[in-house]
Every structure is written in C-alpha cells, then in structure tokens.
Design an enzyme around this catalytic site. Structure first.
Site, PDB file in Angstrom:
ATOM      1  N   ASP A 254      -2.867   2.436  -6.163  1.00  0.00           N
ATOM      2  CA  ASP A 254      -1.823   2.502  -5.138  1.00  0.00           C
ATOM      3  C   ASP A 254      -1.808   1.297  -4.206  1.00  0.00           C
ATOM      4  OD1 ASP A 254      -4.220   3.101  -3.954  1.00  0.00           O
ATOM      5  OD2 ASP A 254      -3.493   4.853  -2.841  1.00  0.00           O
ATOM      6  N   GLU A 255      -2.444   0.199  -4.615  1.00  0.00           N
ATOM      7  CA  GLU A 255      -2.469  -1.007  -3.794  1.00  0.00           C
ATOM      8  C   GLU A 255      -2.210  -2.240  -4.658  1.00  0.00           C
ATOM      9  OE1 GLU A 255      -5.759   0.226  -0.393  1.00  0.00           O
ATOM     10  OE2 GLU A 255      -6.439  -0.747  -2.251  1.00  0.00           O
TER      11      GLU A 255
ATOM     12  N   ASP B  34       0.863  -1.191   0.000  1.00  0.00           N
ATOM     13  CA  ASP B  34       0.000   0.000   0.000  1.00  0.00           C
ATOM     14  C   ASP B  34       0.897   1.238   0.000  1.00  0.00           C
ATOM     15  OD1 ASP B  34      -1.871   1.957   0.323  1.00  0.00           O
ATOM     16  OD2 ASP B  34      -2.709   1.204   2.191  1.00  0.00           O
TER      17      ASP B  34
END
Length: 481
Positions: A104-105, A9
């Site tokens: 973003d993960e 993350d």
C-alpha cells in the site's frame, strides 16, 4: 527545486478494499481480522473505525465493545494484491513509479521540472483524481512530497485521509517539530526508549541533536544515516543479505489443540522451505516458537544442522523438536484444554546460497531433494497445497496459514495461493494474515492483547476481597520450558 520524491500511501488500504467490494460497508466502521475469533486482534481498520479509536492491534473483543456496529471482515490477501496492481497502473498514467515499498505504499521519483512545487502538486492531484475516477471514493490515498523518500513517507502520514503535504528543504527542520517520535519511520517502541534514555524526548530535540549523539543513541552508523535523512539527504539503499526466512500464524479456535498446532507448524515450514528453494538458498538453523493461552512463557526450541533445503529433512527436524511437547500432553504435564496453543512460528536461519555448497553425496538426501523439487513443480502449476505431506492435512483442511503479504515484497499468487483441489473452497474470504513484518508485529500485539484480557479477568474488583478472583494455581506445565 529540492523536491525529489513523491510518496503515495493508500488510506486504510485493506479495509478500504473491503468497502470497495461491498458497497453496503462504505461509510461504516470496518475491521480486517485474520481469523473469526474474539481472542485475536485487528489487522487493519477503516477510516470510520479509526474515529472510534480502533487501530491495527486493537483486540477484536475490545473493538466490538467500543464500536458494537463494527463489521469484521476476514482478510483476503489475493484480492489486495489484485487491487495493488490496479492502482499501480493508475499511478503509471500520471508518473513513472519506483518499486512499491509495500502493498500500500509507492515511492515515485521526480525529475527535471517535476521537482518544482507546483508541478509536483499537480502530479499528486492527478493521481488522486485518477484513483477517484477508477475506484470512486472508497479507495483514497495520501501523498507526501519531500527532498527524500524518508521525509516524503513522513509527510504522507501527516494529513490523512486523502491529504497532500509538501515539505521543502527550507521547511526543515521546523516542519517536523510537531510530530511524535514514533511518527518517524524507523523509530519503534524500543528505539523510542533508547532515545529517551539518551535525553531525547521530542522530534525537535532529535533534529537538534548532533550527528555523533545520534550515532551513540542508535549504537551504530544508523544514527548518522537518520541525522542525514532528517536534513533531506537521499541516501543510497543498503544492500543486505537475507539472514532468516520464516512464517508465523495465530491459530483459529478449531486448531488450538496438539494436532492442529503440529499440522500448522508443518505447513508453515513446508512453505518456508519452498521459498528457500525458490530463492536458491539453504538453511543451517531453525527456530520454533509456540505461545499458549493463559501462559506467559512460551515453548522455544533452536537447532543447528548441516545446510539443507529439502522439505522432508526439515520436517523431520521439526517433528523431533515437537516430541517433548507432545509427550508432555500425553503424560498430563501439559493440559492443552486449559492452556491451548495460541500462535506458532518457525524461522529458518543461517542462510547461504545453494551454489556455494557441495552437491549431495548421500542417496537418501538426493531423493529428498528430488521429492522437494517435485512438490514445488506441482504446487506452482496447480496452486499451493495441491500436493502436500499428510502431516499438513489438518491445516490444509481448515485453510490455515494461507497466503500472506510480506512487508517489502508483493508475493506471486500463483505460487502462494491455495489450490482449489481436495474439495477445499478457495473463495477469497478464506484467506488471512497480513504483511510478514506486520504479521510479526501483529502476533506480539495479539498475544499482548490476550495477556491483558487474562489479567483483567483475574484482577481484584474491589477492596476487602469482595469480587476477587481466586488466583490460578500453578500447574506442572512450567517444567516443560
């Protein structure tokens, strides 16, 4: 060897990319915003800004009041996608990764000896070290390692920034007891309230609840799935069929009039129609939503029609439903200067596969579909809005509603990015908006922030009437809705 998932993350991703590209912003509070306006709210905040209490959804005016030195940067989705692809390459050098959960993960699946705690931690540190070598300390990530993706994602949020948390089967459930209910993925404000109504006020109580009790609290089998995930079970992804497709946009100050509102709605619908055809779908319904400055009630129109996917037909339906609002402005029943439009949204509903429908028999509809196919072909080759209908002109000229990043997919910039034709500068700094699901959440937050500011403006400042603001008289606009 209970560890199965390593979840990456990225910390304050959008703001961190801005600091990566502008070294003078590093170490300073930064907020990413959709448009240059104090009436909107922050889409993302840097690590430094978060220390001042600034988060996603914080009003821009409030952020500037709390932290006068904060730097406001207009979002650049195309750049975020570019960096996303770079960090995916970095992760690949350390471990094969799965499909990105969002921009973003990234979940990565552990196999064999990788599931041993020491080996899993080494892989996590290798990823963080490779990112440091590639991007410096401007872009960091926090990593969670756990028996399933749900717990690994939860762990990745427990020690930010640049942290590493491991939750093994033996650590459950007490490793979760210190968290707030909202810290668990899948529990938002409404679900939290439902749990509280069911007598569940803490994560410890949630973990102790029976499978049947959670099913009742959720009102579906989702409660049982949640019970299993809390205990480390990795459940198969459910196959779902898309039920709707749409876009929303908070209007910049220069577009808060009737013409700007109309133009942006037309552009949003044209984009949705292009996505519809790209996914080989047709729609049989449409929902239109418009919010206004200083008004609680919103303009809402819902319609149903025979399944279709061509842009001209959809735009005609939209224009027809906007006409009452435009007539209200012309007649004075709605004063756009006093209550200008704040945000607009259009959603296509009742989707079905194009292949499941019979071919067009009407010549006019056939020509409309051919025209739509031509629009798609030109815009995919030369950039979105290289060719557009005149009704979208103001939105295109102002760069409104450009590419956004949906929550669970990474868009194709070739299809989504605006064209550089028509003399419009397409420097990355002109792009705005965020993840589709997060954008929907952001709209709610922006409107809530605006309503709270309006309420403060009209709130009595003292007893005895001194300093009290006279109530705003009702306007004839209420008859519109």
């Amino acid at each position: 060897m209970t560890l199965r998932c390593l979840f990456v993350d990225f910390d304050s991703f959008f703001a961190s990319v801005e600091q990566l590209d502008a070294p003078h912003l590093r170490g300073k509070p930064v907020a990413v915003i959709p448009v240059i306006a104090t009436t909107t709210c922050c889409l993302a905040a840097s690590k430094e800004a978060k220390r001042h209490g600034i988060r996603t959804g914080t009003g821009v005016a409030d952020a500037m009041r709390t932290c006068p030195e904060i730097a406001m940067q207009v979002a650049r989705p195309a750049r975020y996608i570019e960096v996303h692809r770079e960090f995916m390459e970095v992760i690949e050098t350390c471990i094969p990764h799965g499909k990105a959960a969002s921009v973003d993960e990234v979940p990565c699946w552990l196999i064999g000896r990788e599931r041993q705690r020491g080996n899993a931690e080494r892989i996590a540190r290798d990823i963080q070290g490779a990112l440091l070598e590639r991007f410096g300390d401007a872009l960091t990530c926090s990593i969670g390692i756990a028996p399933n993706k749900f717990l690994a994602k939860t762990a990745s949020e427990m020690d930010k920034p640049n942290g590493l948390v491991v939750i093994e089967q033996a650590d459950l459930p007490h490793a979760l007891h210190g968290l707030q209910l909202r810290a668990l993925c899948g529990i938002g404000p409404s679900m939290e309230q439902r749990l509280r109504d069911a007598g569940i006020h803490t994560v410890e109580a949630l973990c102790a609840a029976s499978r049947e009790r959670l099913r009742r609290a959720w009102g579906s089998i989702e409660g049982e799935r949640f019970w299993l995930q809390l205990r480390g079970f990795e459940l198969p992804e459910r196959s779902t069929q898309r039920a709707s497709l749409g876009h929303s946009h908070v209007l910049g100050p220069e577009l808060r009039d009737v013409a700007g509102m109309r133009s942006v709605l037309f552009k949003l619908l044209a984009k949705a129609a292009m996505r519809l055809r790209n996914e080989r779908l047709q729609a049989a319904g449409m929902a239109i939503r418009i919010r206004f400055v200083g008004m609680e009630r919103r303009y809402e129109k819902d319609l149903r029609f025979a399944p279709l996917d061509d842009t001209p037909a959809l735009l005609r339906l939209l224009a027809d439903k906007l006409s009452p609002l435009e007539r209200a402005a012309d007649s004075g029943r709605w004063n756009p200067k006093r209550h200008p439009p704040l945000s607009v949204a259009v959603t296509l509903l009742e989707l079905s596969e194009s292949a499941a429908l019979s071919g067009e028999l009407m010549g006019e509809r056939r020509r409309a579909r051919l025209a739509s196919a031509l629009l798609d072909k030109v815009n995919q080759k030369y950039g979105n809005s290289a060719l557009y209908l005149g009704s979208m002109g103001k939105a295109v000229a102002k760069g409104a509603a450009p590419m956004r990043i949906p929550f669970q997919t990474i868009p194709d910039p070739i299809r989504e990015e605006e064209s550089g034709l028509h003399g419009i500068s397409q420097a990355p700094s002109t792009a705005n908006d965020l993840l589709q699901m997060r954008m929907n959440q952001f709209n709610v937050l922006a409107e809530k922030t605006h309503r709270e500011r309006e309420a403060r403006r009209h709130r009595p400042s003292g007893a005895g009437g001194r300093g009290m603001t006279r109530p705003v008289p009702p306007t004839p606009q209420s008859s519109l809705f």
